[in-house]
Write a protein that holds these residues in place. Structure first.
Motif, mmCIF file in Angstrom:
data_model
loop_
_atom_site.group_PDB
_atom_site.id
_atom_site.type_symbol
_atom_site.label_atom_id
_atom_site.label_comp_id
_atom_site.label_asym_id
_atom_site.label_seq_id
_atom_site.Cartn_x
_atom_site.Cartn_y
_atom_site.Cartn_z
ATOM 1 N N GLN A 28 0.844 -1.186 0.000
ATOM 2 C CA GLN A 28 0.000 0.000 0.000
ATOM 3 C C GLN A 28 0.883 1.241 0.000
ATOM 4 N N GLN B 36 -8.616 3.100 -4.289
ATOM 5 C CA GLN B 36 -9.509 2.323 -3.430
ATOM 6 C C GLN B 36 -10.795 1.943 -4.149
ATOM 7 N N LYS C 123 -5.566 12.705 2.431
ATOM 8 C CA LYS C 123 -4.794 11.494 2.213
ATOM 9 C C LYS C 123 -5.370 10.685 1.065
ATOM 10 N N GLN C 124 -4.530 9.816 0.530
ATOM 11 C CA GLN C 124 -4.968 8.867 -0.491
ATOM 12 C C GLN C 124 -4.194 7.572 -0.285
ATOM 13 N N THR C 125 -4.897 6.449 -0.407
ATOM 14 C CA THR C 125 -4.240 5.149 -0.310
ATOM 15 C C THR C 125 -4.353 4.432 -1.642
ATOM 16 N N GLU D 287 0.620 5.165 0.862
ATOM 17 C CA GLU D 287 -0.194 6.190 1.491
ATOM 18 C C GLU D 287 0.406 7.566 1.215
ATOM 19 N N LYS E 124 -3.101 0.895 -3.957
ATOM 20 C CA LYS E 124 -2.595 -0.470 -3.863
ATOM 21 C C LYS E 124 -1.662 -0.734 -5.032
#
Length: 429
Positions: A26, A64, A96-98, A28, A100
């Protein structure tokens, strides 16, 4: 199925699943600023990522929501191994941004939003062919004895994104020009080439994609380099009428050209400024990514004596609007004009330089005539072989109607400065 075979199959599947999961990560992203970021450039070193599950695998980023983020992997040092994962993204203020990260066996295909165009012909009668690198020497100017022709498509490399294009005069002049764009797609590869493959100036007329719009003259163009030794100004290279260069050799190569970033390298070897006994080596790395009416450049000089300033230029052929000096957040200085720096003064073209304040030493105006003329220059404190990074901006009224207005263009440049310099914390887990 035999119980032993069933158990072996289960363990093989489990091992494959664990291997796959172990390589997933991940990423972040945290916007540390109070500015909402649009198409913010993010670069992650390869050593921050887990090893891919197979040799030759390519990283893929997913949001996401499962949307794919356009990415590229870049080999910037030429060792045939990529060192950086690069992409652009949007982040809310203090948000924020996550993402993958997974790996795939086949290199993904994305829509190109940056491009480099570079071509050369080896004689006046042979066609232009695309190249990724070249070296030119002091006696190989278009007006050198025995030469007598322009070898380069668009006089040298051009680069663009979805907003604007630029070009560098690789024929000894070393100024930087601007292409105005009216579309987001990349201009044709045939810009600057006739139907017979010859070098042709076919970009000073309006096409669907846009045209060359800026008048350069004997300035250094937008973001071009020069040098001040004590109180004297020196052009890096020569003018269109010269037959011998004051740079022994100049090399160019494309470091990377991808959907979201293109980076070039220029090196000027044994530059002897006119009338001096000094010799310098100058390097620069123009780079561009989507979403901005600008490019980034990083320059350095080797051979400094201590009484020099690096000069970064913006042309001033229309003297209607005097240059403005604007401080942005105490870290950056913007030099800005908003007038008709275009052919025949047909259109409004806002120009700006975004400069680090800690090395900025004020600005000067070049003479109205001579070998280095009709321009403003930022004076930059420079140390031997130490990089200076800055941005050059061009806003054409036909690219964005807001640029017709001086206040709107200034606001765009100030906002862009905060966008470019906002800090994004990157954590790879």
């Amino acid at each position: 199925m035999d119980r032993k075979l069933l158990l072996l199959s289960f363990f093989a599947f489990s091992s494959s699943l664990v291997s796959c999961v172990s390589t997933q990560q991940q990423i972040e992203l945290t916007n540390k600023s109070s500015v909402a970021l649009t198409e913010k450039a993010i670069s992650i070193k390869r050593d921050k990522l887990k090893s891919p599950p197979a040799t030759g695998a390519f990283p893929v980023l997913l949001t996401q929501n499962g949307d794919t983020v356009t990415t590229q992997i870049d080999d910037l040092n030429g060792d045939k191994n990529w060192e950086e994962l690069f992409f652009v993204t949007n982040l809310p203020a203090n948000g924020k941004q996550t993402l993958k990260l997974t790996w795939v066996d086949t290199k993904p295909t994305y829509v190109a939003r940056t491009n480099v165009r570079f071509g050369k012909r080896t004689s006046a009668t042979t066609p232009v062919l695309p190249k990724t690198s070249d070296t030119t020497y002091a006696n190989q100017l278009p007006k050198s004895p025995g030469y007598g022709y322009q070898p380069y498509q668009t006089d040298g490399p051009s680069w663009e994104n979805d907003k604007v294009g630029f070009r560098h005069y690789f024929d000894g002049r070393n100024a930087k020009d601007l292409f105005g764009k009216r579309v987001s797609y990349m201009a044709p590869e045939t810009v600057g080439i006739s139907t017979f493959g010859a070098v042709e100036d076919n970009y000073h007329v309006m096409a669907d994609w846009g045209r060359d719009i800026m008048a350069v003259g004997n300035s250094a163009g937008i973001g071009g380099l020069a040098l001040m030794i004590k109180d004297s100004l020196y052009r890096l290279g020569v003018t269109v009428n010269d037959s011998v260069n004051n740079v022994q050799s100049t090399s160019f190569n494309i470091l990377t050209e991808g959907p979201v970033r293109s980076v070039m390298h220029l090196k000027y070897n044994n530059w002897k400024p006119d009338g001096t006994t000094r010799s310098y080596t100058v390097e620069e790395n123009p780079a561009i990514w989507p979403g901005m009416y600008a490019y980034q450049n990083t320059a350095r000089i080797l051979g400094l004596k201590g009484d020099e300033h690096l000069l970064i230029g913006m042309n001033n052929l229309d003297r209607t609007d005097p240059v403005k000096e604007i401080n942005v957040d105490d870290k950056w200085v913007v030099l800005l004009t908003h007038d008709r720096e275009t052919y025949n003064k047909d259109w409004i073209l806002g120009l700006a330089l975004i400069l680090p304040k800690d090395t900025y030493q004020g600005h000067i105006e070049a003479p109205t005539s001579g070998r280095l003329a009709q321009g403003y220059f930022a004076k930059m404190k420079v140390r031997d072989n130490q990089p200076v990074t800055y941005y050059a901006v061009g806003g054409w009224e036909l690219s964005n109607e807001a640029f017709k207005n001086s206040a709107s263009f200034q606001k765009y440049v100030e906002d862009l400065t905060r966008q470019l310099t906002a800090v994004v914390e990157v954590q790879v887990k």
